[in-house]
Design a protein around this motif. Structure first.
Motif, PDB file in Angstrom:
ATOM      1  N   ASP A 153       0.833  -1.213   0.000  1.00  0.00           N
ATOM      2  CA  ASP A 153       0.000   0.000   0.000  1.00  0.00           C
ATOM      3  C   ASP A 153       0.869   1.265   0.000  1.00  0.00           C
ATOM      4  OD1 ASP A 153      -2.482   1.133  -0.184  1.00  0.00           O
ATOM      5  OD2 ASP A 153      -2.846   1.200   1.969  1.00  0.00           O
ATOM      6  N   GLY A 154       1.961   1.196  -0.788  1.00  0.00           N
ATOM      7  CA  GLY A 154       2.835   2.359  -0.935  1.00  0.00           C
ATOM      8  C   GLY A 154       3.938   2.474   0.093  1.00  0.00           C
ATOM      9  N   VAL A 155       4.057   1.495   1.008  1.00  0.00           N
ATOM     10  CA  VAL A 155       5.071   1.552   2.063  1.00  0.00           C
ATOM     11  C   VAL A 155       6.007   0.361   1.929  1.00  0.00           C
ATOM     12  CG1 VAL A 155       5.476   1.545   4.564  1.00  0.00           C
ATOM     13  CG2 VAL A 155       3.483   2.733   3.625  1.00  0.00           C
ATOM     14  N   ARG A 156       7.303   0.601   1.947  1.00  0.00           N
ATOM     15  CA  ARG A 156       8.292  -0.467   1.874  1.00  0.00           C
ATOM     16  C   ARG A 156       8.319  -1.217   3.208  1.00  0.00           C
ATOM     17  NH1 ARG A 156      12.624  -0.690  -1.363  1.00  0.00           N
ATOM     18  NH2 ARG A 156      11.049   0.018  -2.859  1.00  0.00           N
ATOM     19  N   ILE A 157       8.208  -2.537   3.147  1.00  0.00           N
ATOM     20  CA  ILE A 157       8.134  -3.338   4.371  1.00  0.00           C
ATOM     21  C   ILE A 157       9.225  -4.404   4.390  1.00  0.00           C
ATOM     22  CG2 ILE A 157       5.650  -2.992   4.624  1.00  0.00           C
ATOM     23  CD1 ILE A 157       5.227  -5.769   3.436  1.00  0.00           C
ATOM     24  N   THR A 158       9.460  -4.963   5.567  1.00  0.00           N
ATOM     25  CA  THR A 158      10.395  -6.068   5.745  1.00  0.00           C
ATOM     26  C   THR A 158       9.687  -7.158   6.538  1.00  0.00           C
ATOM     27  OG1 THR A 158      11.267  -5.137   7.813  1.00  0.00           O
ATOM     28  CG2 THR A 158      12.392  -4.527   5.765  1.00  0.00           C
ATOM     29  N   PRO A 159      10.037  -8.441   6.307  1.00  0.00           N
ATOM     30  CA  PRO A 159       9.330  -9.538   6.993  1.00  0.00           C
ATOM     31  C   PRO A 159       9.899  -9.855   8.362  1.00  0.00           C
ATOM     32  CG  PRO A 159      10.897 -10.447   5.451  1.00  0.00           C
ATOM     33  CD  PRO A 159      11.024  -8.950   5.337  1.00  0.00           C
ATOM     34  N   GLU A 160      10.647  -8.951   8.931  1.00  0.00           N
ATOM     35  CA  GLU A 160      11.308  -9.204  10.201  1.00  0.00           C
ATOM     36  C   GLU A 160      10.544  -8.576  11.361  1.00  0.00           C
ATOM     37  OE1 GLU A 160      15.884  -8.997   8.473  1.00  0.00           O
ATOM     38  OE2 GLU A 160      14.946  -7.232   9.338  1.00  0.00           O
ATOM     39  N   ASN A 207      33.893  11.769  15.817  1.00  0.00           N
ATOM     40  CA  ASN A 207      34.158  12.549  17.025  1.00  0.00           C
ATOM     41  C   ASN A 207      32.908  12.774  17.877  1.00  0.00           C
ATOM     42  OD1 ASN A 207      36.944  12.922  16.496  1.00  0.00           O
ATOM     43  ND2 ASN A 207      36.456  14.559  15.042  1.00  0.00           N
ATOM     44  N   THR A 208      31.749  12.445  17.362  1.00  0.00           N
ATOM     45  CA  THR A 208      30.504  12.630  18.099  1.00  0.00           C
ATOM     46  C   THR A 208      30.189  11.364  18.885  1.00  0.00           C
ATOM     47  OG1 THR A 208      29.668  14.107  16.381  1.00  0.00           O
ATOM     48  CG2 THR A 208      28.071  13.204  17.929  1.00  0.00           C
ATOM     49  N   THR A 209      29.799  11.538  20.125  1.00  0.00           N
ATOM     50  CA  THR A 209      29.458  10.409  20.991  1.00  0.00           C
ATOM     51  C   THR A 209      28.006  10.543  21.451  1.00  0.00           C
ATOM     52  OG1 THR A 209      30.233  11.594  22.952  1.00  0.00           O
ATOM     53  CG2 THR A 209      31.842  10.221  21.807  1.00  0.00           C
ATOM     54  N   GLY A 210      27.543   9.504  22.132  1.00  0.00           N
ATOM     55  CA  GLY A 210      26.213   9.583  22.725  1.00  0.00           C
ATOM     56  C   GLY A 210      25.196   8.651  22.098  1.00  0.00           C
ATOM     57  N   LEU A 211      23.956   8.968  22.319  1.00  0.00           N
ATOM     58  CA  LEU A 211      22.852   8.065  21.992  1.00  0.00           C
ATOM     59  C   LEU A 211      22.593   7.958  20.495  1.00  0.00           C
ATOM     60  CD1 LEU A 211      20.344   9.013  24.831  1.00  0.00           C
ATOM     61  CD2 LEU A 211      22.017   7.160  24.775  1.00  0.00           C
ATOM     62  N   LEU A 212      22.431   6.722  20.070  1.00  0.00           N
ATOM     63  CA  LEU A 212      22.138   6.427  18.671  1.00  0.00           C
ATOM     64  C   LEU A 212      21.185   5.235  18.652  1.00  0.00           C
ATOM     65  CD1 LEU A 212      22.796   7.113  15.693  1.00  0.00           C
ATOM     66  CD2 LEU A 212      24.661   5.445  15.838  1.00  0.00           C
ATOM     67  N   ILE A 213      20.086   5.379  17.920  1.00  0.00           N
ATOM     68  CA  ILE A 213      19.081   4.313  17.841  1.00  0.00           C
ATOM     69  C   ILE A 213      19.270   3.514  16.559  1.00  0.00           C
ATOM     70  CG2 ILE A 213      16.610   3.794  17.670  1.00  0.00           C
ATOM     71  CD1 ILE A 213      16.025   6.205  19.339  1.00  0.00           C
ATOM     72  N   PHE A 214      19.159   2.176  16.703  1.00  0.00           N
ATOM     73  CA  PHE A 214      19.189   1.268  15.556  1.00  0.00           C
ATOM     74  C   PHE A 214      17.844   0.550  15.477  1.00  0.00           C
ATOM     75  CE2 PHE A 214      23.517   1.861  16.819  1.00  0.00           C
ATOM     76  CZ  PHE A 214      24.285   1.790  15.663  1.00  0.00           C
ATOM     77  N   THR A 215      17.339   0.374  14.277  1.00  0.00           N
ATOM     78  CA  THR A 215      16.077  -0.332  14.094  1.00  0.00           C
ATOM     79  C   THR A 215      15.936  -0.830  12.658  1.00  0.00           C
ATOM     80  OG1 THR A 215      13.666  -0.155  14.322  1.00  0.00           O
ATOM     81  CG2 THR A 215      14.824   1.784  13.509  1.00  0.00           C
ATOM     82  N   ASN A 216      15.051  -1.824  12.478  1.00  0.00           N
ATOM     83  CA  ASN A 216      14.661  -2.264  11.136  1.00  0.00           C
ATOM     84  C   ASN A 216      13.274  -1.757  10.785  1.00  0.00           C
ATOM     85  OD1 ASN A 216      13.270  -3.821  12.972  1.00  0.00           O
ATOM     86  ND2 ASN A 216      13.791  -5.787  12.063  1.00  0.00           N
ATOM     87  N   ASP A 217      12.763  -0.847  11.589  1.00  0.00           N
ATOM     88  CA  ASP A 217      11.472  -0.204  11.348  1.00  0.00           C
ATOM     89  C   ASP A 217      11.698   0.987  10.411  1.00  0.00           C
ATOM     90  OD1 ASP A 217       9.042   1.083  11.379  1.00  0.00           O
ATOM     91  OD2 ASP A 217       8.747   0.901  13.540  1.00  0.00           O
ATOM     92  N   THR A 218      11.450   0.767   9.141  1.00  0.00           N
ATOM     93  CA  THR A 218      11.719   1.812   8.152  1.00  0.00           C
ATOM     94  C   THR A 218      10.827   3.036   8.356  1.00  0.00           C
ATOM     95  OG1 THR A 218      10.211   0.704   6.604  1.00  0.00           O
ATOM     96  CG2 THR A 218      12.549   0.175   6.434  1.00  0.00           C
TER      97      THR A 218
END
Length: 336
Positions: A153-160, A207-218
């Motif tokens: 429906d127009g949105v790229r999805i992943t099966p994970e 040189n930048t530190t701190g919080l970084l979010i990782f996800t497979n939610d496009t």
């Protein structure tokens, strides 16, 4: 002389030879050759004539028990005989078509992505709302590979399964794919966290530190990449010299970068630290913008540390460590 045609005193020619029982006296004499009349019950007495002996009926042979799963192939004595199990021919079944380990039915692919159920996915497929590698697929039961690009429906999805990881990034790791002797990719730090195809939200230099979010939610990656998104980020900035108070006030009023005004939500000196340590709160996650703000006032930025991201903090998360987000934290991110 007796001719041998009579038995036991039976007289007369043509006698039946049957022994006659007591009979009621008859007014007329019985004709020779006729059998005795059937005894009748005396109407003046309760006595009954002797019953004739009953003849037992021949018993039929017992039908054999046919066990479940056996066939019958013949009849004996009116009953089917059980066919030995060894004589049963194996049913001819078509060999099942095995899918490869990297293949999956399209409706399951959509269901695994969390968009809808398999039944609803079939409706979307039949309606022409699903594309595989850019082509509309309407065939139910269509099989796709995990590496295929599926648009629902127009949105790229992943099966994970959707996964969300928070990392406290150390120095000398970058989000870019450029290879350098003194730069390593942040994916090394979360390699053992999941088998899903996660990616960082936003970019960070070495040189930048701190919080970084990782996800497979496009959808979430796209959401936080938009310039008009509403989540706050707080940065701890270290400068090469003390920040003048008048410059701090100018920054608080807004800064023009490349002809566009950037609104600052909050800027202040960090309590108990030197005037080189500044706290900056704004909505953009682009670290280059943070550096550009102070560089426009002739300050060199020595260090940038993101201490808060959309309400998430570094509490109990040492530098270089990661953790999965809680369900409530995920809900909060989606509702921003």
């Amino acid at each position: 002389m007796n001719n041998g045609n009579t038995r036991g005193g039976a007289s007369g020619r043509g006698g039946s030879g049957k022994k006659s029982g007591p009979s009621k006296p008859m007014n007329k004499a019985r004709k020779p050759g006729t059998s005795a009349a059937k005894p009748a019950k005396d109407k003046y007495t309760d006595e009954k004539p002797e019953d004739a002996p009953k003849t037992a009926k021949p018993r039929s042979p017992k039908a054999p028990v046919v066990k479940k799963g056996q066939d019958t192939f013949a009849k004996k004595d009116g009953y089917p005989r059980a066919k030995p199990a060894a004589d049963k021919k194996p049913s001819e079944k078509k060999p099942a078509v095995k899918k490869k380990s990297d293949e999956i039915r399209l409706n399951k692919y959509i269901s695994n992505s969390g968009m809808c159920s398999r039944r609803d996915a079939d409706i979307y497929i039949a309606s022409g709302n699903v594309k595989v590698n850019g082509k509309v697929v309407t065939e139910l039961g269509h099989v796709v590979k995990l590496t295929d690009e599926v648009d629902f429906d127009g949105v790229r999805i992943t099966p994970e399964k959707k996964e969300y990881i928070l990392l406290n990034k150390p120095k000398n790791f970058t989000t870019s794919g450029d290879e350098d002797t003194d730069m390593r990719n942040v994916m090394e730090l979360v390699r053992g966290a999941t088998k899903g195809k996660i990616q960082p939200i936003g970019r960070m230099d070495k040189n930048t530190t701190g919080l970084l979010i990782f996800t497979n939610d496009t959808d979430m990656v796209r959401k936080f990449s938009q310039p008009n998104q509403k989540s706050f980020k707080i940065y701890h900035v270290s400068l090469d010299k003390n920040l003048k108070f008048e410059d701090l006030e100018k920054i608080a009023a807004g800064v023009y970068l490349d002809g566009h005004k950037l609104f600052i939500d909050e800027v202040s000196y960090i309590e108990g630290e030197a005037k080189t340590e500044i706290g900056l709160k704004l909505r953009t996650q682009n670290v280059k913008v943070v550096r550009a703000i102070f560089e426009s006032f002739k300050y060199d930025v020595l260090r940038v540390d993101r201490v808060s991201f959309a309400g998430l903090t570094k509490k109990n998360l040492p530098r270089g460590n990661w953790r999965f987000l809680t369900e409530q934290e995920i809900i909060n991110l989606k509702n921003i």
